[in-house]
Structure formats: structure tokens, C-alpha cells
Design a protein around this motif. Structure first.
Motif, PDB file in Angstrom:
ATOM      1  N   LYS A 116       1.442  -1.409  -0.160  1.00 43.65           N
ATOM      2  CA  LYS A 116       0.012  -0.304   0.041  1.00 43.65           C
ATOM      3  C   LYS A 116       0.768   1.316   0.236  1.00 43.65           C
ATOM      4  O   LYS A 116       0.328   2.042  -0.821  1.00 43.65           O
ATOM      5  N   ASP A 117       1.602   1.143   0.953  1.00 51.18           N
ATOM      6  CA  ASP A 117       2.712   2.062   0.528  1.00 51.18           C
ATOM      7  C   ASP A 117       3.768   2.793  -0.169  1.00 51.18           C
ATOM      8  O   ASP A 117       4.144   3.867  -0.923  1.00 51.18           O
ATOM      9  N   MET A 118       3.926   1.086  -1.226  1.00 48.43           N
ATOM     10  CA  MET A 118       4.752   1.629  -2.813  1.00 48.43           C
ATOM     11  C   MET A 118       3.533   2.212  -3.669  1.00 48.43           C
ATOM     12  O   MET A 118       3.661   3.286  -4.763  1.00 48.43           O
ATOM     13  N   ALA A 119       2.188   1.713  -3.541  1.00 48.75           N
ATOM     14  CA  ALA A 119       1.108   1.881  -4.676  1.00 48.75           C
ATOM     15  C   ALA A 119       0.897   3.754  -4.035  1.00 48.75           C
ATOM     16  O   ALA A 119       0.479   4.519  -5.172  1.00 48.75           O
ATOM     17  N   THR A 120       0.989   3.949  -3.263  1.00 52.94           N
ATOM     18  CA  THR A 120       0.702   5.378  -2.654  1.00 52.94           C
ATOM     19  C   THR A 120       2.314   6.991  -2.677  1.00 52.94           C
ATOM     20  O   THR A 120       1.391   7.392  -3.348  1.00 52.94           O
ATOM     21  N   HIS A 121       2.918   5.932  -3.314  1.00 59.04           N
ATOM     22  CA  HIS A 121       4.055   6.429  -3.017  1.00 59.04           C
ATOM     23  C   HIS A 121       4.061   6.698  -4.733  1.00 59.04           C
ATOM     24  O   HIS A 121       4.421   8.048  -5.474  1.00 59.04           O
ATOM     25  N   PHE A 122       3.627   5.655  -5.843  1.00 62.57           N
ATOM     26  CA  PHE A 122       3.480   6.513  -7.444  1.00 62.57           C
ATOM     27  C   PHE A 122       2.470   7.173  -7.338  1.00 62.57           C
ATOM     28  O   PHE A 122       2.703   7.861  -8.002  1.00 62.57           O
ATOM     29  N   VAL A 123       1.711   7.077  -6.588  1.00 62.16           N
ATOM     30  CA  VAL A 123       0.340   7.870  -6.866  1.00 62.16           C
ATOM     31  C   VAL A 123       0.089   8.945  -7.214  1.00 62.16           C
ATOM     32  O   VAL A 123      -0.360  10.297  -6.644  1.00 62.16           O
ATOM     33  N   ARG A 124       1.690   9.839  -5.243  1.00 64.75           N
ATOM     34  CA  ARG A 124       1.705  10.987  -4.790  1.00 64.75           C
ATOM     35  C   ARG A 124       2.437  11.431  -6.405  1.00 64.75           C
ATOM     36  O   ARG A 124       2.619  12.765  -6.330  1.00 64.75           O
ATOM     37  N   SER A 125       3.197  10.559  -6.693  1.00 65.05           N
ATOM     38  CA  SER A 125       4.270  10.788  -8.013  1.00 65.05           C
ATOM     39  C   SER A 125       3.461  11.323  -8.765  1.00 65.05           C
ATOM     40  O   SER A 125       3.848  12.403  -9.649  1.00 65.05           O
TER      41      SER A 125
END
Length: 113
Positions: free
Chosen positions: A93-102
Motif C-alpha cells: 500500500k505504501d508503494m502504491a501510495t508513493h506512485f499516486v503521490r508522484s
């Protein structure tokens, strides 16, 4: 009796394009004959001729992650598995959130799916 394995969509898409080409060139009188000759369903060929794309591409613009980002997450999970580490949901979930924030989203809400 075992279930039939679903074939990859790439060969199907190739057959659809060949059926469209043959139908438009006049090799077949109607859509049904072209679909039957190329072993695809009539509905799929009809939808492609009407301008509709494959189902897998229908809602890509409504998803938080791009298909490439999703594949990268899957590759990362598989790499963890190869190394003998279980993929933790929090880390995924953290990795997916990082992608979305980008993408410029301030406070993304990434769900379980």
C-alpha cells in the motif's frame, strides 16, 4: 474434467486485427464469417469494428495507478518472494501510495484492490 486454460489476449488481439483487415478488404461478406474464420466471437469483432477496445483497457483512465506501475508492484512482490520475504500489505500500500503521490495527488486514498 479440468478447466480450459484461457489463452493470452495478445494472440486474440492479433486474430481480431486480422479479421478486421480481411473483413474490410472484402474477403468476407459479413462480420460473422470473418469472426468464425479467425476463431473469435462475433461480439468481439463487432465491438472492435464499432470502435470499442479490449475490456482491459476500458477503464485505465479511471484508475489511480497506470498499468506499468501495477506491473512494477507485481515484479517487486515477486522479487520479495524469490528472496524468501513475505510481501506485507502495508508495504504494498505504501508503494502504491508513493506512485499516486508522484502523479500530484496530495492525500491519496489507496484501497485494498
Amino acid at each position: 474434467m479440468a478447466r480450459k486454460q484461457k489463452s493470452s489476449s495478445a494472440p486474440t488481439e492479433t486474430r481480431v486485427q486480422a479479421a478486421i483487415r480481411d473483413y474490410r478488404s472484402g474477403k468476407f461478406k459479413n462480420i460473422k464469417d470473418a469472426a468464425t474464420a479467425h476463431e473469435i466471437t462475433y461480439g468481439r469483432l463487432r465491438n472492435h469494428l464499432a470502435g470499442k477496445g479490449p475490456k482491459g483497457e476500458a477503464h485505465v483512465d479511471q484508475q489511480l495507478l497506470t498499468p506499468i506501475e501495477e506491473k512494477e508492484i507485481v515484479k517487486w512482490i515477486l522479487r520479495l518472494d524469490d528472496w524468501g520475504f513475505p510481501p506485507r500489505m502495508k508495504n504494498v500500500k505504501d508503494m502504491a501510495t508513493h506512485f499516486v503521490r508522484s502523479h500530484g495527488v496530495k492525500n491519496p486514498t489507496v484501497g485494498a484492490n
